[in-house]
Structures are given as structure tokens and as C-alpha cells.
Design an enzyme around this catalytic site. Sequence first.
Site, PDB file in Angstrom:
ATOM      1  N   ARG A   1     -42.189 -11.357  -3.021  1.00  0.00           N
ATOM      2  CA  ARG A   1     -41.363 -11.108  -4.206  1.00  0.00           C
ATOM      3  C   ARG A   1     -40.684  -9.735  -4.109  1.00  0.00           C
ATOM      4  O   ARG A   1     -41.001  -8.941  -3.227  1.00  0.00           O
ATOM      5  CB  ARG A   1     -42.213 -11.187  -5.489  1.00  0.00           C
ATOM      6  CG  ARG A   1     -43.408 -10.254  -5.415  1.00  0.00           C
ATOM      7  CD  ARG A   1     -43.842  -9.717  -6.710  1.00  0.00           C
ATOM      8  NE  ARG A   1     -42.864  -8.857  -7.319  1.00  0.00           N
ATOM      9  CZ  ARG A   1     -42.640  -7.598  -6.926  1.00  0.00           C
ATOM     10  NH1 ARG A   1     -43.295  -7.062  -5.918  1.00  0.00           N
ATOM     11  NH2 ARG A   1     -41.719  -6.864  -7.542  1.00  0.00           N
ATOM     12  N   GLY A   2     -39.791  -9.478  -5.082  1.00  0.00           N
ATOM     13  CA  GLY A   2     -38.998  -8.249  -5.048  1.00  0.00           C
ATOM     14  C   GLY A   2     -37.709  -8.571  -4.296  1.00  0.00           C
ATOM     15  O   GLY A   2     -37.759  -9.178  -3.221  1.00  0.00           O
TER      16      GLY A   2
ATOM     17  N   ARG B   1     -34.964 -18.977  -5.838  1.00  0.00           N
ATOM     18  CA  ARG B   1     -34.922 -18.053  -6.978  1.00  0.00           C
ATOM     19  C   ARG B   1     -33.463 -17.646  -7.166  1.00  0.00           C
ATOM     20  O   ARG B   1     -32.852 -17.091  -6.255  1.00  0.00           O
ATOM     21  CB  ARG B   1     -35.806 -16.817  -6.728  1.00  0.00           C
ATOM     22  CG  ARG B   1     -37.285 -17.175  -6.631  1.00  0.00           C
ATOM     23  CD  ARG B   1     -38.174 -15.971  -6.809  1.00  0.00           C
ATOM     24  NE  ARG B   1     -38.229 -15.539  -8.188  1.00  0.00           N
ATOM     25  CZ  ARG B   1     -38.756 -14.368  -8.572  1.00  0.00           C
ATOM     26  NH1 ARG B   1     -39.220 -13.523  -7.674  1.00  0.00           N
ATOM     27  NH2 ARG B   1     -38.798 -14.040  -9.850  1.00  0.00           N
TER      28      ARG B   1
ATOM     29  N   GLN C   1     -46.617  -7.442 -12.675  1.00  0.00           N
ATOM     30  CA  GLN C   1     -46.291  -6.725 -11.428  1.00  0.00           C
ATOM     31  C   GLN C   1     -46.581  -5.224 -11.569  1.00  0.00           C
ATOM     32  O   GLN C   1     -46.898  -4.560 -10.579  1.00  0.00           O
ATOM     33  CB  GLN C   1     -44.811  -6.915 -11.064  1.00  0.00           C
ATOM     34  CG  GLN C   1     -44.448  -8.318 -10.605  1.00  0.00           C
ATOM     35  CD  GLN C   1     -43.974  -9.191 -11.746  1.00  0.00           C
ATOM     36  OE1 GLN C   1     -44.356  -8.995 -12.906  1.00  0.00           O
ATOM     37  NE2 GLN C   1     -43.140 -10.166 -11.453  1.00  0.00           N
TER      38      GLN C   1
ATOM     39  N   ASP D   1     -32.235  -6.670  -9.569  1.00  0.00           N
ATOM     40  CA  ASP D   1     -32.052  -7.902  -8.792  1.00  0.00           C
ATOM     41  C   ASP D   1     -30.592  -8.251  -8.566  1.00  0.00           C
ATOM     42  O   ASP D   1     -30.266  -8.963  -7.618  1.00  0.00           O
ATOM     43  CB  ASP D   1     -32.769  -9.061  -9.481  1.00  0.00           C
ATOM     44  CG  ASP D   1     -34.262  -8.906  -9.319  1.00  0.00           C
ATOM     45  OD1 ASP D   1     -34.846  -8.078 -10.046  1.00  0.00           O
ATOM     46  OD2 ASP D   1     -34.832  -9.568  -8.433  1.00  0.00           O
TER      47      ASP D   1
END
Length: 350
Positions: free
Chosen positions: A51-52, A96, A203, A244
Amino acid sequence: MIYNTDDPVILSEDKRAVIAVDQTRLPAEFVHIRLETAEEIFEAVKRLRVRGAPCIGIGAAYGLAVCGLNISESCKSKEDFLNRLKATADYLCSCRPTAVNLSWALNRVYSAAEKNRLLEISQITDILFDEAVKIHREDISTCKKISELGLTLVKSGDGILTHCNAGALATSRYGTGLGPLLLGAEQGVKFHCYVDETRPLLQGARLTAWELSKAGQDVTLICDNMSSLCMKQGKINACFTGCDRVARNGDTANKIGTSAVAILAKHYGIPFYVFCPTSTIDLSCKSGEDIIIEERESDEIKSLFFSRPVAPENIKCYNPAFDVTPAELITAIVTEKGIFYPPYDFENKL
Ligand code: MRU
């Protein structure tokens, strides 16, 4: 050799797999998983094992190269190879929707193949790996530069509020939003880091608190709804977040709750800084209105991190994974190409 086993994603020595830190198991366990197929890579990104924004780009780039090698061994022709490679890139990209780094990295790797379509298939597969390594290498130097620039915005002893996780786990080294804090720790520059939990996937609590305390920074964990009081009490000198996707006008999508932190920061007169590589700036989005917001399952709110359900079983939930912070709430956007202040006229400045 660029590999460092602390990096959240690397390529296996036999080039048959992506080796990733399973971030869903942190902070209890630091465990690597081996992802060999497109389906395994898709699942790992979807479930946030990987993730990230920059990290999913690097992982998907290596993943597409690994899949390309597999396809090269079973394809009927070069046309078939390129078609199947493109279908794999599209499949991974659908995983995603909000982080632009995913489509950006997949496009880069696929386009490298497309541009070299006249070469032998074995040469094209080598090019896929080379491009993925290039993306990884660039991320390492980009994050270092962002971290150095970020350090110029604050001073030792400052209280910094973080949201979500934009550290080395979300990139490759140092990170973006946590970069100045991790680099600062190495240089003996200490901060009071107020880390919000970041409901519902935690997170902040699971990853940021772990990374910053491991680095030696002073960390205080707070619930998301405590940041207003912390700001009012003068504990916070600046807010640091990653992002993002940045639209042309500077509107910025990041983990759900980021815009609430920015609104509070504005109210209390505290600078709110966003950190990202320029690859996160999406000039095709005019404003935040154009950014697709991912929605996730309700069990993440009701049960995922609890030993027993915390809400009625059938209660309806709304679980958007990101929100958009309007440009006017952002003090500056820190990239490897410099610190951008409003108005964010990226079209002419990049
Ligand atoms: O859903 P996640 O955990 O992938 O969301 C991550 C974030 O929102 C980060 O702040 C962002 O990706 C930047 S990471 C350098």
C-alpha cells in the site's frame, strides 16, 4: 544492486516474484510474502498488504515485468505477448482507482514494451525489468530529495501531526510525508510526532507509529478526533501528509480524514504541508472533482481490527477510502522538483 530488504517491495533474485512486506501484519510481525501471479499481486494491493501510492506503483511495475516473463513462455506470437501484457496491466490498474502512481507506473512499463515491439520477445522482457528497476531507483532519489526539502520547513523540537502513513513503507526509502521526520532522525533532528490513528485501517497507529518510533523519533499516538484539541493546546507546529493524486489546481486526494486535518489546521493557523513525487500530479484532472474516490467494504469499519464487532451486524456503512483537500487549505506541496506554493500552476511550472 539497489535492493534493501527493508524496502516494502523488491524483485526476487530469480525474477519470478515480487517480494513484499505484508503491511497488514505490522506492527506485530515483519513478514515478507512472495507474489508470483497477477491475481496474487492484485489481492495484495487490494487488501493493502502492499500500500501507499508510490509503493503500489513500484510493486505493480515489478509485478507486470514478472507476468511478462511468464507470458513470454506461453505466448503464440509477439502480438499475443503484447495483447496479454496489456490485459494484465489493465487488470492490475483496476485494483485501486485513486492513487495515480499505480496507472503511471504500469503505463511506463507497458509503454517500454510497446516502444520496443520490433525487438525479440526475450529482449522486451528484459526491458520490462529494466523499466521497473528504473521506477524503483527514481523513487529512492525522489524521496530523499523530498525529505531534504521538507526538513527546511520545520525546526528541531517542533510538534508535527501526521495522518495515515507516507513513510518508507509507502514508498521505498524515507517516504514523502514522513521523509523529513525519518531523515531528521538520522541527522539528530528530533520532533514531537503526533500520529493520528487513521480510522478505519489504522495506518497511523499500525505503520507510522512503528516507523517513527523505530527511527528514534518521539511519538505520541492520538485518535483521529483528538487533533483539534492538540492543535488548540499548541502542541502542533505543522501537519505533514502524503497524497495519492494532485489535480492541476492543487486539490489533493489523500487518505480519508486528511481534509478534516487541513480544515482544523487552517482554523488554528497551522501550516499544512503535502508531500509527493511529481508523478503524483495528474495534469489530466482539472480539479479534485475529477478524482475517483475508492469505496471499501463495511467490515473495515465494523469489525476488521476488533476482537468483536463494534456495530450492529447489519448496519449500513459508508466507507470512502480517500477525500480531497481543496488547494486553498494547503500551505505548500513539496516535491522532488521543489516546494510549490499557491497558486499551483503545475502546467506551467513542471
Ligand atoms: O490506502 P492507503 O494506505 O494505500 O493510503 C495511503 C495514503 O493515503 C498515503 O498518504 C498516500 O498513498 C501517500 S504514500 C507516500
